[in-house]
Enzyme design. Structure first.
Site, PDB file in Angstrom:
ATOM      1  CD  GLU A 119      -2.962  -1.136   2.301  1.00 14.11           C
ATOM      2  OE1 GLU A 119      -2.818  -0.368   3.265  1.00 14.11           O
ATOM      3  OE2 GLU A 119      -3.976  -1.834   2.110  1.00 14.11           O
ATOM      4  CD  GLU A 266      -3.723  -6.449   3.438  1.00 16.13           C
ATOM      5  OE1 GLU A 266      -4.482  -5.755   4.149  1.00 16.13           O
ATOM      6  OE2 GLU A 266      -2.496  -6.318   3.439  1.00 16.13           O
TER       7      GLU A 266
END
Ligand SMILES: *[C@@H]1O[C@H](CO)[C@@H](O)[C@H](O)[C@H]1NC(C)=O
Ligand SMILES: *[C@@H]1O[C@H](CO)[C@@H](O)[C@H](O)[C@H]1NC(C)=O
Ligand SMILES: *[C@@H]1O[C@H](CO)[C@@H](O)[C@H](O)[C@H]1NC(C)=O
Ligand SMILES: *[C@@H]1O[C@H](CO)[C@@H](O)[C@H](O)[C@H]1NC(C)=O
Ligand SMILES: *[C@@H]1O[C@H](CO)[C@@H](O)[C@H](O)[C@H]1NC(C)=O
Length: 477
Positions: A119, A266
């Site tokens: 991220e 995720e």
């Protein structure tokens, strides 16, 4: 019914259905725990449950050694902090040699992906990793290509869903575009990944949508329907997961890569640390998710199989709680590898549990508690703060499993969790006489005063034979 029979039946049905119907399902294996389960115990647990894909957050040698020969598909990772060093082509090449090529032999590790950063474009990073990420991605994929494994090992960048959005004036999935401040960067990155047949990886968290916005419609976070649908070009969106995923599909399409494959890096729901983070909600979320995965439901714009990695496998009591106290409680298994709630990988929502970790060694049945005979309580507050600085007290917070204890109960919780984290070292249960040992289980209601697992001793190094074979094999690429 006979219990043993049930168990065998579960193993057979559960494993075969997971393996055959739930091909795309993987798990994230994070290791930010004060006491880690040994990698071989975790790998056995993955096997016992027929889990065939794992996503890691680094390329830890002890984990990769344990995964050797398992044939489990692995995503290894380069942490954000190491991205800058990948700007050097030689460093990238070395990383690939050391962490991919080395395991690339029959009986080695089935590495499918390299996650370049985690991220990295998160808004809260203020652009810290913006410059390094794309060049790092290029150097890593190029190195994979050069050493001859690029056909099967793909570099990708797991991104937070905050890299795309739809305008406030038209908040529908079909209006999805990359975030303006990084739109050009995203387009270049997608172009490079597309050229290399690498997938786009995105993390999607309905829980965080709910957490971030008190007006968010509760039912829209789950898959059961019941929320007012969002209608977009005749498509009815009844859950935020689909709407979010399709916003990405639209953003990719607008950038000229509408058919790029997408992995969900995720997805999951935490079980403690917030009013909406509990076992009931997590159970409800997975009860909706698993049948969709098993049926290859996909989303309105991308029907069919979507490769997904649950977040996460195990609770991690040493994670940063900057995002929120729930951060340490994402596991489908507890810290000790025991399942928290029923989960049916076949998607039939039978009342069955995953197979827990086996041969887990716990510390003694000894707890540390507030000493009710203590006279001078003036240091109680600072002592509790100290304990909670080095151990996980998040279950004490509002909406959490141990909220509602009185001040002495709070102190006992803090002292115990600190004592356990310190491997029950006697000196860690004193606090100037404020704490004392007990062999009574002082858990109450839903509030577990846990006993920690015994330590996992890191192996000094990979066995010599193993390294030798790896080096030997790597000569032939
Ligand atoms: C980003 O900026 C905010 C506000 O200026 C600051 O509070 C935060 O610490 C910064 N984060 C990083 C990772 O630099
Ligand atoms: C996307 O389209 C291109 C060209 O039509 C094709 O080569 C590629 O395989 C497609 N990718 C996916 C993921 O379908
Ligand atoms: C116990 O600790 C929690 C978390 O710090 C706090 O919210 C709560 O008010 C405490 N309870 C008492 C009675 O001090
Ligand atoms: C302590 O008690 C709790 C609640 O009754 C229970 O769930 C837990 O398993 C017990 N712990 C041990 C180590 O026996
Ligand atoms: C407490 O721990 C026991 C096992 O030690 C487990 O069975 C139980 O589910 C746990 N409860 C909670 C709320 O975590």
């Amino acid at each position: 019914m006979d219990k043993a029979w049930l168990f065998v039946n579960f193993l057979m049905v559960g494993v075969s259905l997971w393996t055959h119907n739930v091909k795309g399902l993987g798990v994230n294996w994070g290791t930010q725990a004060n006491h880690r389960l040994s990698p071989s115990i975790v790998v056995q647990m993955l096997r016992d449950n027929g889990i065939r894909k794992v996503k890691l957050f680094d390329a830890d040698e002890s984990i990769l050694s344990a995964l050797s020969g398992s044939n489990i598909e692995v995503m290894v990772a380069i942490p954000n902090g190491d991205l800058a060093s990948m700007l050097d082509e030689n460093q990238a090449r070395k990383w690939v040699e050391r962490n991919v090529v080395r395991y690339n032999f029959r009986g080695g590790v089935n590495i499918k992906y390299v996650a370049v950063g985690n991220e990295p474009f998160l808004k809260s990073y203020n652009g810290t990793f913006e410059k390094a990420t794309l060049p790092a991605l290029r150097n890593v994929q190029n190195a994979l290509n050069e050493v001859g494994v690029g056909g099967t090992v793909k570099a990708t960048v797991p991104l937070n869903a905050d890299v795309y959005e739809s305008p406030k004036s038209n908040p529908v999935p079909s209006a999805g575009r990359f975030r303006p401040d990084i739109a050009d960067l995203m387009t270049q990155m997608v172009q490079f990944m597309s050229q290399n047949n690498a997938p786009f990886t995105v993390n999607i968290y309905p829980f965080l949508s709910l957490y971030a916005n008190p007006d968010f419609p509760f039912k829209y976070a789950f898959f059961g329907g019941g929320a007012a649908p969002l209608v977009d070009n005749g498509i009815q969106y009844t859950n935020v997961f689909d709407a979010n995923f399709d916003t990405l599909v639209s953003a990719l399409k607008a950038a000229g890569y509408g058919n790029m494959s997408i992995i969900v890096g995720e997805v999951g729901w935490p079980t403690d640390g917030d009013i909406n983070a509990n076992i009931n909600n997590a159970f409800r979320f997975y009860q909706g998710l698993f049948p969709r995965i098993a049926a290859n439901t996909g989303t309105p714009l991308r029907p069919g199989n979507i490769e997904m990695y649950l977040f996460g496998l195990l609770d991690e009591d040493a994670k940063s709680i900057e995002p929120g106290s729930f951060e340490r409680h994402w596991g489908i298994f507890r810290y000790d590898g025991q399942p928290k709630f029923p989960l049916d990988p076949s998607g039939q929502n039978r009342d069955i549990y995953l197979v827990g970790a086996k041969n887990v060694k716990y510390l003694e049945n000894e707890w540390c508690e507030f000493n009710s005979n203590a006279r001078d309580l003036s240091n109680l507050g600072p002592s509790v703060d100290y304990a909670c600085q080095f151990a996980d007290c998040t279950p004490l917070g509002y909406g959490s499993s141990c909220h509602g204890l009185d001040a002495y109960g709070n102190a006992s919780y803090a002292f115990n969790v600190y004592f356990q984290t310190q491997y029950q070292n006697l000196q860690s249960c004193d606090f100037g006489g404020l704490a004392r040992l007990t062999t009574q289980n002082i858990s109450t209601g839903n509030c577990n005063f846990t006993i920690q697992i015994a330590s996992f001793a890191l192996r000094a190094a990979a066995p010599v034979a193993f390294s030798f074979i790896a080096v030997f094999t790597s000569l032939f690429f």
